[in-house]
Design a protein around this motif. Structure first.
Motif, PDB file in Angstrom:
ATOM      1  N   PRO A 180       0.842  -1.205   0.000  1.00  0.00           N
ATOM      2  CA  PRO A 180       0.000   0.000   0.000  1.00  0.00           C
ATOM      3  C   PRO A 180       0.874   1.252   0.000  1.00  0.00           C
ATOM      4  O   PRO A 180       2.016   1.233   0.448  1.00  0.00           O
ATOM      5  CB  PRO A 180      -0.810  -0.121   1.283  1.00  0.00           C
ATOM      6  N   PRO A 181       0.349   2.371  -0.506  1.00  0.00           N
ATOM      7  CA  PRO A 181       1.133   3.612  -0.512  1.00  0.00           C
ATOM      8  C   PRO A 181       1.489   4.025   0.909  1.00  0.00           C
ATOM      9  O   PRO A 181       0.703   3.866   1.834  1.00  0.00           O
ATOM     10  CB  PRO A 181       0.211   4.637  -1.163  1.00  0.00           C
ATOM     11  N   SER A 182       2.658   4.537   1.049  1.00  0.00           N
ATOM     12  CA  SER A 182       3.166   4.925   2.364  1.00  0.00           C
ATOM     13  C   SER A 182       2.698   6.327   2.713  1.00  0.00           C
ATOM     14  O   SER A 182       2.716   7.239   1.888  1.00  0.00           O
ATOM     15  CB  SER A 182       4.696   4.869   2.346  1.00  0.00           C
ATOM     16  N   ASP A 183       2.279   6.496   3.953  1.00  0.00           N
ATOM     17  CA  ASP A 183       1.912   7.838   4.431  1.00  0.00           C
ATOM     18  C   ASP A 183       3.148   8.643   4.800  1.00  0.00           C
ATOM     19  O   ASP A 183       3.063   9.824   5.083  1.00  0.00           O
ATOM     20  CB  ASP A 183       1.006   7.733   5.660  1.00  0.00           C
ATOM     21  N   ALA A 184       4.295   8.010   4.795  1.00  0.00           N
ATOM     22  CA  ALA A 184       5.533   8.674   5.183  1.00  0.00           C
ATOM     23  C   ALA A 184       6.272   9.220   3.969  1.00  0.00           C
ATOM     24  O   ALA A 184       7.478   9.299   3.961  1.00  0.00           O
ATOM     25  CB  ALA A 184       6.416   7.702   5.951  1.00  0.00           C
ATOM     26  N   ALA A 185       5.555   9.596   2.919  1.00  0.00           N
ATOM     27  CA  ALA A 185       6.198  10.168   1.733  1.00  0.00           C
ATOM     28  C   ALA A 185       6.870  11.472   2.117  1.00  0.00           C
ATOM     29  O   ALA A 185       6.345  12.236   2.932  1.00  0.00           O
ATOM     30  CB  ALA A 185       5.174  10.414   0.633  1.00  0.00           C
ATOM     31  N   PRO A 186       8.044  11.733   1.555  1.00  0.00           N
ATOM     32  CA  PRO A 186       8.751  12.962   1.925  1.00  0.00           C
ATOM     33  C   PRO A 186       7.956  14.200   1.525  1.00  0.00           C
ATOM     34  O   PRO A 186       7.413  14.265   0.435  1.00  0.00           O
ATOM     35  CB  PRO A 186      10.073  12.872   1.160  1.00  0.00           C
ATOM     36  N   GLN A 187       7.871  15.124   2.439  1.00  0.00           N
ATOM     37  CA  GLN A 187       7.161  16.372   2.177  1.00  0.00           C
ATOM     38  C   GLN A 187       8.130  17.342   1.507  1.00  0.00           C
ATOM     39  O   GLN A 187       9.267  17.471   1.922  1.00  0.00           O
ATOM     40  CB  GLN A 187       6.680  16.969   3.491  1.00  0.00           C
ATOM     41  N   SER A 188       7.662  18.033   0.480  1.00  0.00           N
ATOM     42  CA  SER A 188       8.527  19.004  -0.175  1.00  0.00           C
ATOM     43  C   SER A 188       8.464  20.321   0.596  1.00  0.00           C
ATOM     44  O   SER A 188       7.458  20.660   1.210  1.00  0.00           O
ATOM     45  CB  SER A 188       8.105  19.206  -1.627  1.00  0.00           C
ATOM     46  N   ALA A 189       9.543  21.021   0.552  1.00  0.00           N
ATOM     47  CA  ALA A 189       9.629  22.312   1.239  1.00  0.00           C
ATOM     48  C   ALA A 189       8.747  23.314   0.502  1.00  0.00           C
ATOM     49  O   ALA A 189       8.577  23.239  -0.714  1.00  0.00           O
ATOM     50  CB  ALA A 189      11.069  22.789   1.254  1.00  0.00           C
ATOM     51  N   PRO A 190       8.174  24.280   1.224  1.00  0.00           N
ATOM     52  CA  PRO A 190       7.375  25.299   0.545  1.00  0.00           C
ATOM     53  C   PRO A 190       8.263  26.081  -0.420  1.00  0.00           C
ATOM     54  O   PRO A 190       9.453  26.272  -0.175  1.00  0.00           O
ATOM     55  CB  PRO A 190       6.856  26.180   1.670  1.00  0.00           C
ATOM     56  N   PRO A 191       7.703  26.539  -1.526  1.00  0.00           N
ATOM     57  CA  PRO A 191       8.530  27.237  -2.530  1.00  0.00           C
ATOM     58  C   PRO A 191       9.014  28.593  -2.025  1.00  0.00           C
ATOM     59  O   PRO A 191       8.335  29.263  -1.247  1.00  0.00           O
ATOM     60  CB  PRO A 191       7.569  27.407  -3.713  1.00  0.00           C
ATOM     61  N   GLN A 192      10.188  28.977  -2.513  1.00  0.00           N
ATOM     62  CA  GLN A 192      10.707  30.307  -2.208  1.00  0.00           C
ATOM     63  C   GLN A 192       9.836  31.318  -2.948  1.00  0.00           C
ATOM     64  O   GLN A 192       9.405  31.073  -4.069  1.00  0.00           O
ATOM     65  CB  GLN A 192      12.144  30.451  -2.685  1.00  0.00           C
ATOM     66  N   GLN A 193       9.602  32.466  -2.307  1.00  0.00           N
ATOM     67  CA  GLN A 193       8.768  33.482  -2.938  1.00  0.00           C
ATOM     68  C   GLN A 193       9.364  34.865  -2.742  1.00  0.00           C
ATOM     69  O   GLN A 193       9.841  35.201  -1.659  1.00  0.00           O
ATOM     70  CB  GLN A 193       7.358  33.479  -2.350  1.00  0.00           C
ATOM     71  N   LEU A 194       9.300  35.652  -3.810  1.00  0.00           N
ATOM     72  CA  LEU A 194       9.614  37.076  -3.774  1.00  0.00           C
ATOM     73  C   LEU A 194       8.359  37.778  -4.262  1.00  0.00           C
ATOM     74  O   LEU A 194       7.959  37.609  -5.412  1.00  0.00           O
ATOM     75  CB  LEU A 194      10.803  37.411  -4.680  1.00  0.00           C
ATOM     76  N   ILE A 195       7.741  38.526  -3.370  1.00  0.00           N
ATOM     77  CA  ILE A 195       6.485  39.202  -3.684  1.00  0.00           C
ATOM     78  C   ILE A 195       6.712  40.702  -3.561  1.00  0.00           C
ATOM     79  O   ILE A 195       7.156  41.183  -2.518  1.00  0.00           O
ATOM     80  CB  ILE A 195       5.368  38.767  -2.718  1.00  0.00           C
ATOM     81  N   ILE A 196       6.421  41.433  -4.631  1.00  0.00           N
ATOM     82  CA  ILE A 196       6.505  42.893  -4.589  1.00  0.00           C
ATOM     83  C   ILE A 196       5.129  43.399  -4.174  1.00  0.00           C
ATOM     84  O   ILE A 196       4.170  43.293  -4.928  1.00  0.00           O
ATOM     85  CB  ILE A 196       6.928  43.487  -5.954  1.00  0.00           C
ATOM     86  N   ASN A 197       5.035  43.912  -2.949  1.00  0.00           N
ATOM     87  CA  ASN A 197       3.760  44.360  -2.391  1.00  0.00           C
ATOM     88  C   ASN A 197       3.375  45.755  -2.874  1.00  0.00           C
ATOM     89  O   ASN A 197       2.195  46.052  -3.018  1.00  0.00           O
ATOM     90  CB  ASN A 197       3.825  44.364  -0.863  1.00  0.00           C
ATOM     91  N   ALA A 198       4.366  46.617  -3.076  1.00  0.00           N
ATOM     92  CA  ALA A 198       4.101  48.000  -3.476  1.00  0.00           C
ATOM     93  C   ALA A 198       5.366  48.579  -4.103  1.00  0.00           C
ATOM     94  O   ALA A 198       6.474  48.175  -3.763  1.00  0.00           O
ATOM     95  CB  ALA A 198       3.692  48.836  -2.275  1.00  0.00           C
ATOM     96  N   GLN A 199       5.171  49.505  -5.023  1.00  0.00           N
ATOM     97  CA  GLN A 199       6.270  50.287  -5.597  1.00  0.00           C
ATOM     98  C   GLN A 199       5.845  51.748  -5.542  1.00  0.00           C
ATOM     99  O   GLN A 199       4.662  52.050  -5.712  1.00  0.00           O
ATOM    100  CB  GLN A 199       6.529  49.890  -7.052  1.00  0.00           C
ATOM    101  N   TYR A 200       6.821  52.656  -5.325  1.00  0.00           N
ATOM    102  CA  TYR A 200       6.457  54.052  -5.140  1.00  0.00           C
ATOM    103  C   TYR A 200       7.660  54.966  -5.353  1.00  0.00           C
ATOM    104  O   TYR A 200       8.798  54.552  -5.219  1.00  0.00           O
ATOM    105  CB  TYR A 200       5.894  54.268  -3.727  1.00  0.00           C
ATOM    106  N   VAL A 201       7.365  56.217  -5.664  1.00  0.00           N
ATOM    107  CA  VAL A 201       8.391  57.253  -5.735  1.00  0.00           C
ATOM    108  C   VAL A 201       8.601  57.750  -4.313  1.00  0.00           C
ATOM    109  O   VAL A 201       7.673  58.263  -3.683  1.00  0.00           O
ATOM    110  CB  VAL A 201       7.964  58.417  -6.651  1.00  0.00           C
ATOM    111  N   LYS A 202       9.812  57.553  -3.795  1.00  0.00           N
ATOM    112  CA  LYS A 202      10.145  58.032  -2.441  1.00  0.00           C
ATOM    113  C   LYS A 202      10.656  59.469  -2.522  1.00  0.00           C
ATOM    114  O   LYS A 202      10.345  60.289  -1.679  1.00  0.00           O
ATOM    115  CB  LYS A 202      11.184  57.118  -1.814  1.00  0.00           C
TER     116      LYS A 202
END
Length: 166
Positions: free
Chosen positions: A3-25
């Motif tokens: 039967p399939p194993s419940d102990a399958a290796p879990q993959s790490a969450p993906p790396q993310q770069l999210i640009i929340n806002a851009q603005y003239v400072k």
């Protein structure tokens, strides 16, 4: 067949770069010799460019990245215009190892920001009466390497002690 194993290796969450806002400072445009500099535009001015990237933490996994671009245009010894833009972004970086963080903050984030900053500078110079300033793409990885080399040289330089003279 097992039967399939419940102990399958879990993959790490993906790396993310999210640009929340851009603005003239900050945006500054100066044309110290106007209208005279506008009347003598037979030849293109010589433009010097200075680019800097800074980053600071705002909270867990949240950073402000500031891309500063200074451009000075001269006809001989006379300044036609000076323009300075500090363009900011708020970026969230998730699931990223510490050794990758500088690359994301000082290379990838400014690379995303650059086309917007270039458009703002182009419009500012055009609105100032000059041909639009078209800045070529910037190699932010090379800028980061140069800055790191400069910092290493500064740390390696022997600290000079003041000498007492009698």
């Amino acid at each position: 067949m097992s039967p399939p194993s419940d102990a399958a290796p879990q993959s790490a969450p993906p790396q993310q770069l999210i640009i929340n806002a851009q603005y003239v400072k900050d945006l500054s445009f100066e044309s110290p010799r106007s209208p005279h500099s506008l009347l003598s535009q037979q030849q293109a001015p010589e433009v010097s460019l200075n680019v800097d990237v800074k980053a600071r933490g705002l909270g867990p996994e949240v950073y402000e990245v500031m891309l500063t671009i200074n451009a000075t245009a001269k006809h001989g010894a006379e300044t036609a215009f000076l323009v300075e833009l500090t363009y900011g972004a708020v970026a969230t970086v998730q699931n990223t190892p510490q050794d990758v963080l500088p690359f994301l903050l000082f290379v990838e984030t400014p690379r995303i920001m650059f086309p917007f900053a270039r458009a703002i500078l182009s419009e500012a110079t055009r609105d100032g009466g000059f041909p639009p300033l078209m800045i070529n793409p910037i190699d932010f990885l090379e800028l980061m390497r140069r800055d790191q080399a400069r910092q290493q040289q500064a740390q390696a330089a022997p600290q000079q002690q003041p000498t007492l003279q009698s």
